[in-house]
Enzyme design. Structure first.
Site, PDB file in Angstrom:
ATOM      1  N   CYS A 217       0.810  -1.220   0.000  1.00 41.66           N
ATOM      2  CA  CYS A 217       0.000   0.000   0.000  1.00 41.66           C
ATOM      3  C   CYS A 217       0.840   1.266   0.000  1.00 41.66           C
ATOM      4  O   CYS A 217       0.299   2.364  -0.029  1.00 41.66           O
ATOM      5  CB  CYS A 217      -0.941   0.001   1.202  1.00 41.66           C
ATOM      6  SG  CYS A 217      -0.104  -0.066   2.811  1.00 41.66           S
ATOM      7  N   GLN A 536      23.936  21.249  47.790  1.00 38.85           N
ATOM      8  CA  GLN A 536      25.364  21.329  47.515  1.00 38.85           C
ATOM      9  C   GLN A 536      25.709  22.481  46.582  1.00 38.85           C
ATOM     10  O   GLN A 536      26.705  23.161  46.761  1.00 38.85           O
ATOM     11  CB  GLN A 536      25.811  19.998  46.896  1.00 38.85           C
ATOM     12  CG  GLN A 536      27.190  20.005  46.260  1.00 38.85           C
ATOM     13  CD  GLN A 536      28.292  19.968  47.300  1.00 38.85           C
ATOM     14  OE1 GLN A 536      28.037  19.690  48.463  1.00 38.85           O
ATOM     15  NE2 GLN A 536      29.509  20.256  46.889  1.00 38.85           N
ATOM     16  N   ASP A 647      25.574  10.423  41.286  1.00 37.17           N
ATOM     17  CA  ASP A 647      25.045  10.784  42.607  1.00 37.17           C
ATOM     18  C   ASP A 647      23.569  10.396  42.704  1.00 37.17           C
ATOM     19  O   ASP A 647      22.729  11.190  43.119  1.00 37.17           O
ATOM     20  CB  ASP A 647      25.227  12.285  42.859  1.00 37.17           C
ATOM     21  CG  ASP A 647      25.033  12.660  44.327  1.00 37.17           C
ATOM     22  OD1 ASP A 647      24.919  11.739  45.164  1.00 37.17           O
ATOM     23  OD2 ASP A 647      24.985  13.864  44.635  1.00 37.17           O
TER      24      ASP A 647
END
Length: 786
Positions: A217, A536, A647
């Site tokens: 198709c 931090q 971390d």
């Protein structure tokens, strides 16, 4: 006589030994050739998902991660584990490849088992590894043909389609280009039409054709002919094909045979395409014909390739591989097959999008757009119905051909049972419901909130009968899931109550950057609001970009990070996008302090969330496990893109609406300038989340992230307790190096703790990859909760 027999036996034994040695030598040489090919001839390699080809009729459909390698001769796939000694699972010889195209394996009418990703298909004929490739190149006929099963006239030559699911749009495009390029250089014949969808056993998912041999198709992409010479004044068609008159005695249909200029059709065509005929068709006559690979090409230059066979009728006439009875007679429906050579890619907007930057285009939910350029992964150039052109976020739209249940508000996709229950209980409305993918792969589940006899959520599997109709109660079947939902809106039909409403609009996902190619954000575009926390790197505040998009703004302390290196990395990090990663929108780098602008998550850090809601969460093992699975999905994405978090912990994951958990701050630790943070002797280093190789040698890898992930799981199942309690860092280091691990949390099942222990294997090579962890936890969730 006895002596003669003995001598003959001895001679025969010598012959067998010699034959065995030659066979062994050939086998050894084949292995050496394979090793040489893999070492020196690899064009492209990578990990993707492979769909089972089901060459045997009754084998199950499944999907497996494989390592793929493309060389100048083969497209091979291997086990993903044991990098140094991968076991080859299969290979396709590129001489047999007929098409390489994008595919659609999921969506309406597709495979409900299909995983998410970007599929493509490789259509091919089977070619043997050694002698037959020589035959292909030199046109030597005879016997069963070119390694494709030689067949008597009227029988089929098997052709196959390998479906592969890439990890991104970009990766899929790169693989398709690479395979086509190698095939072009090898002058392999092409197919000109194909089915982009799957054959379901009853119909094609793309065109709804009811016969497996229905004409393709869609037109395949044009491949250049590597052996064409434009300077000779002849067209490519003249160089590469030999036409056979429809009135000749050879055929009753119009077609061309594409062939190599060095080969001849010979007895292959003249003798009714016998054993030496093109593609090795036939089996009796025409032994001297060419074995040059050919593809059937109707004079419209369109043909198809799928798992349907190439056929010969009883007279040895070639019939089109994908059309019942061969090429259609003019005037029949099949003869009017539309030429989609200029294929238009349409997408449907799943979410609204407001264009703010110049060059972007606004999206209206459920509207259709034409894709002009999708070469970039996250931002596509599209055109709307009015002809306006601009960039839109690619994750806000879905290709119309793939659009299934996503268009409905009640469909929530991969939402887990636990998250669905939590969402439905929030509103506490009778008849509130969602439809989600079941933990049993390939099925869907209806989750319904009812107050009979008391407030709770019931789950119903949506099943299919032998007629492929969907039902919740066998007495009430519908052809589609939307029809089924509509029926039960008006009739309870065996449910606890009628379906009334879905909870709310789906949350709009973040975009990869705030606009196309924008990663630098001017501070004046941000309105800073309340403080969300500090850590931090500095203070985090809530913000709004241009008064419309909620953001989190991390205001970095000066001197805490290698700023120039991070700014360069931020350009790349904005392009990382996954439902379980906090999206980086951009940075404000032109002034100090630097701002890092990310997606806003309303419930804050996972650690604080666990501690705040400990009473309700501690007994909900399913919801806690779902949090672990969500983090594993985000980490699997990072692992696949070769990103190391460094971390990973509950404090560095965030919680949003609908209990969505996302990994944050990935890779940020790499740019810290504080020496104490990167040495095992300092107090700021996350020692309690670190494996032995990081403690001893500061050696980070994806497997060190896996160790930290095990500790994160422990945090989740203790609702935010500190790992190792009040032990000092030096004591923790000693315990880790001695192989002493964290104890099993009280609310944690043994099966879940077993996964944690795998993460804490002493050697990094012994720890599983994140994608393995993700699959293992999903299996545990299915066993324990559904």
């Amino acid at each position: 006589m006895m002596g003669t027999k003995h001598r003959n036996s001895h001679v025969n034994g010598s012959i067998k030994s010699s034959s065995s040695l030659r066979s062994s030598s050939k086998s050894f040489q084949a292995k050496m050739d394979l090793m040489s090919e893999r070492l020196y001839d690899v064009v492209k390699s990578g990990s993707m998902v492979k769909r089972a080809q089901n060459k045997k009729r009754f084998t199950p459909v499944n999907y497996k991660h494989r390592w793929f390698e493309l060389t100048k001769r083969t497209f091979s796939y291997f086990d993903v584990e044991n990098v140094e000694r991968r076991r080859e699972r299969g290979r396709i010889h590129l001489k047999g490849v007929r098409l390489v195209e994008e595919a659609t394996v999921s969506g309406e009418g597709g495979d409900p088992f299909a995983p998410d990703g970007y599929p493509f298909q490789v259509g091919y004929c089977e070619i043997s590894a050694s002698a037959n490739s020589h035959q292909l190149e030199n046109g030597n006929g005879g016997g069963s043909g070119v390694g494709i099963e030689g067949q008597q006239s009227g029988r089929a030559v098997p052709q196959y389609t390998l479906y592969v699911i890439a990890n991104s749009e970009k990766e899929r495009s790169e693989w398709i280009r690479a395979i086509r390029q190698v095939c072009e250089d090898s002058n392999t014949p092409k197919s000109y039409r194909y089915h982009p969808g799957l054959w379901s056993g009853k119909k094609w998912s793309c065109c709804k054709g009811l016969s497996r041999t229905t004409f393709g198709c869609r037109a395949a992409a044009h491949w250049r002919e590597a052996n064409n010479n434009p300077s000779n004044g002849s067209s490519p068609a003249q160089n590469s094909t030999r036409s056979i008159s429809p009135n000749s005695s050879t055929t009753n249909s119009q077609f061309s045979l594409q062939h190599n200029s060095s080969g001849s059709l010979g007895g292959g065509v003249g003798g009714g395409l016998g054993g030496g005929g093109s593609l090795g068709l036939g089996g009796g006559g025409g032994g001297g014909g060419s074995c040059t690979p050919t593809s059937l090409q109707p004079q419209s230059s369109l043909t198809t390739f799928k798992q349907s066979p190439t056929l010969l009728n009883g007279n040895g006439t070639l019939l089109d591989a994908n059309m019942p009875g061969g090429i259609p007679t003019p005037g029949t429906p099949n003869s009017k097959a539309k030429d989609n050579s200029h294929f238009v890619k349409l997408v449907v907007a799943l979410y609204p999008f407001k264009a703010i930057e110049g060059g972007d285009l606004s999206l209206e939910k459920n509207a259709e757009y034409e894709v002009i350029d999708d070469s970039q992964e996250h931002w596509w150039k599209v055109k709307d119905a009015l002809g306006n052109v601009g960039y839109i976020p690619s994750n806000y739209v879905k290709p119309k051909a793939l659009l299934g249940l996503e268009r409905y508000e009640w469909y929530v996709g991969d939402m887990s049972r636990q998250r669905a229950e939590s969402l439905l209980k929030q509103g506490d409305k009778e008849g509130c419901f969602v439809v989600r993918k079941s933990s049993t792969k390939g099925l869907y589940t209806l989750s319904l909130h009812t107050k009979v006899p008391q407030s709770h959520v019931k789950h119903y599997h949506i099943k299919q009968n032998a007629r492929c109709e969907y039902y919740l109660s066998e007495k009430h079947c519908c052809e589609t899931i939307p029809d089924l939902i509509n029926y039960h809106r008006h009739n309870s039909g065996g449910l606890a109550c009628r379906l009334k409403s879905s909870p709310c609009d789906r949350p709009v996902p973040p975009t990869a950057g705030l606009s196309h190619d924008k990663w630098e954000i001017h501070p004046m575009e941000l309105m800073l609001m309340e403080e969300l926390g500090s850590g931090q790197f500095g203070v985090v505040r809530r913000g709004k970009w241009r008064g419309s998009i909620d953001t989190a703004v991390k205001m970095m302390k000066e001197g805490t990070m290698s700023e120039d290196d991070f700014i360069e990395e931020a350009k790349v990090m904005t392009k990382l996008q996954h439902p379980n990663l906090v999206q980086l929108y951009g940075v404000c780098s032109k002034h100090r302090p630097i701002y890092i602008v990310t997606e806003y998550m309303k419930h804050g850090s996972l650690l604080n969330y666990l501690r705040r809601h400990e009473k309700t969460l501690i007994g909900n093992m399913g919801l806690l496990l779902d949090m672990c699975i969500q983090v594993s999905k985000g980490m699997t994405y990072l692992e696949r893109h070769n990103y190391i978090h460094r971390d990973l912990a509950a404090r560095n994951c965030l919680v949003g609406s609908e209990n969505v958990v996302k990994v944050a701050d990935f890779g940020l630790a790499r740019y810290v300038l504080d020496d104490q943070y990167t040495s095992s002797g300092g107090t700021k280093f996350p020692i309690k989340w670190a494996p032995p190789e990081v403690l001893n040698y500061t050696r980070f890898s994806s497997k060190s992230d896996v160790w930290a992930y095990g500790v994160l799981m422990w945090e989740i199942f203790t609702c935010g307790k500190m790992p190792y309690g009040r032990l000092k860092n030096t004591e923790v280091v000693e315990r880790v190096q001695r192989g002493i691990i964290l104890e099993k949390p009280k609310s944690c099942a043994k099966e879940i703790y077993d996964v944690m222990k795998l993460c804490w294997s002493h050697g990094p090579e012994e720890r599983p990859a994140f994608r393995v962890l993700m699959d293992q936890l999903a299996l545990v969730a299915q066993t324990l909760t559904d």
